[in-house]
Motif scaffolding. Structure first.
Motif, PDB file in Angstrom:
ATOM      1  N   ARG A 131      71.817  -1.552  -8.245  1.00 33.06           N
ATOM      2  CA  ARG A 131      71.329  -2.839  -8.763  1.00 33.06           C
ATOM      3  C   ARG A 131      70.263  -3.422  -7.843  1.00 33.06           C
ATOM      4  N   ARG A 132      70.440  -3.271  -6.541  1.00 35.69           N
ATOM      5  CA  ARG A 132      69.459  -3.769  -5.572  1.00 35.69           C
ATOM      6  C   ARG A 132      68.113  -3.058  -5.758  1.00 35.69           C
ATOM      7  N   ARG A 133      68.169  -1.790  -6.159  1.00 33.09           N
ATOM      8  CA  ARG A 133      66.939  -1.028  -6.434  1.00 33.09           C
ATOM      9  C   ARG A 133      66.424  -1.304  -7.833  1.00 33.09           C
ATOM     10  N   THR A 134      67.119  -2.150  -8.564  1.00 34.81           N
ATOM     11  CA  THR A 134      66.852  -2.479  -9.974  1.00 34.81           C
ATOM     12  C   THR A 134      66.961  -1.257 -10.881  1.00 34.81           C
ATOM     13  N   ALA A 135      67.858  -0.356 -10.522  1.00 38.18           N
ATOM     14  CA  ALA A 135      68.133   0.818 -11.353  1.00 38.18           C
ATOM     15  C   ALA A 135      69.319   0.502 -12.260  1.00 38.18           C
ATOM     16  N   ASP A 136      69.327   1.114 -13.428  1.00 36.41           N
ATOM     17  CA  ASP A 136      70.423   0.906 -14.371  1.00 36.41           C
ATOM     18  C   ASP A 136      71.711   1.572 -13.906  1.00 36.41           C
ATOM     19  N   GLN A 137      71.567   2.726 -13.249  1.00 36.06           N
ATOM     20  CA  GLN A 137      72.744   3.483 -12.851  1.00 36.06           C
ATOM     21  C   GLN A 137      72.592   4.000 -11.429  1.00 36.06           C
ATOM     22  N   ALA A 138      73.725   4.141 -10.763  1.00 36.32           N
ATOM     23  CA  ALA A 138      73.737   4.678  -9.411  1.00 36.32           C
ATOM     24  C   ALA A 138      73.428   6.173  -9.444  1.00 36.32           C
ATOM     25  N   ASP A 139      72.828   6.659  -8.372  1.00 38.62           N
ATOM     26  CA  ASP A 139      72.571   8.096  -8.253  1.00 38.62           C
ATOM     27  C   ASP A 139      73.326   8.642  -7.043  1.00 38.62           C
ATOM     28  N   ILE A 173      68.856   7.884   4.737  1.00 42.77           N
ATOM     29  CA  ILE A 173      69.026   7.434   3.358  1.00 42.77           C
ATOM     30  C   ILE A 173      68.129   6.243   3.061  1.00 42.77           C
ATOM     31  N   ASP A 174      68.153   5.242   3.923  1.00 42.63           N
ATOM     32  CA  ASP A 174      67.440   3.998   3.646  1.00 42.63           C
ATOM     33  C   ASP A 174      66.214   3.761   4.517  1.00 42.63           C
ATOM     34  N   GLY A 175      65.944   4.644   5.448  1.00 42.25           N
ATOM     35  CA  GLY A 175      64.773   4.467   6.290  1.00 42.25           C
ATOM     36  C   GLY A 175      65.015   3.534   7.464  1.00 42.25           C
ATOM     37  N   ASP A 176      65.886   2.554   7.282  1.00 42.23           N
ATOM     38  CA  ASP A 176      66.158   1.610   8.367  1.00 42.23           C
ATOM     39  C   ASP A 176      67.652   1.527   8.666  1.00 42.23           C
ATOM     40  N   GLY A 177      68.386   2.504   8.168  1.00 41.39           N
ATOM     41  CA  GLY A 177      69.834   2.460   8.335  1.00 41.39           C
ATOM     42  C   GLY A 177      70.448   1.413   7.448  1.00 41.39           C
TER      43      GLY A 177
END
Length: 191
Positions: A131-139, A173-177
């Motif tokens: 949701r934070r990435r504004t995606a409909d579903q988790a990957d 994963i996130d670039g900044d931990g």
């Protein structure tokens, strides 16, 4: 002889379906189904983060790429396979609950009690991250991020034993931990 694993209702034996409110796409639904099958086959009472990690590595090439090179993956899979033949036997009698992450009631209810609190929290974290990435579903990467959030989870224990540092993995994963408190972020942004 009484079965070691309580029977699940018929509608709950497969997986979390992509069309329900779980926020998981078809690929993650397959990961979840694989983790459930592995837990049943291993004789475990609950699906835990190590089951999810094993299934995630099997199904998702992006996750394998984030985790590391071939020798690291081989060591990691070796530990995960050993789980069913002895390494994880000490886990069968207990519930995975480090207390580091509060388990969310709606996540724990997904498996009719079949999820460890830490695994349920990891799935909820994956949905929140999507949701934070504004995606409909988790990957798969969302779920991997959820698996490394709790430093005392079984997934992190297996990763560390295989030589994969969970904090370094979070950075990849996130670039900044970016293992963040999404509830705190949402409270701050709503003010």
């Amino acid at each position: 002889m009484q079965p070691r694993i309580p029977r699940q209702p018929v509608q709950d034996q497969g997986s979390i379906h992509a069309d329900d409110d779980a926020g998981l796409g078809d690929e993650l639904a397959a990961v979840v189904a694989g983790a459930r099958r592995r837990a049943v086959r291993d004789g475990d009472r609950q699906v835990d983060t190590a089951h999810l990690l094993h299934s995630l590595i099997e199904y998702d090439p992006e996750v394998r790429a984030v985790i590391g090179d071939a020798p690291q993956l081989a060591r990691l899979l070796g530990y995960l396979v050993q789980r069913s033949i002895g390494y994880g036997l000490r886990w069968q009698s207990g519930v995975e609950d480090s207390g580091a992450i509060p388990a969310l009631p709606q996540a724990a209810a997904m498996g009719d009690g079949a999820w460890s609190p830490v695994a349920a929290a990891a799935l909820e974290y994956a949905r929140s991250r999507a949701r934070r990435r504004t995606a409909d579903q988790a990957d798969g990467t969302d779920l991997l991020a959820g698996l490394v959030v709790d430093p005392e989870s079984r997934a992190v224990e297996v990763l560390e034993r295989a030589g994969v540092a969970a904090p370094a993995l979070a950075v990849r994963i996130d670039g900044d931990g970016g293992v963040r408190d999404t509830e705190a972020e949402s409270r701050t942004s709503s003010r």
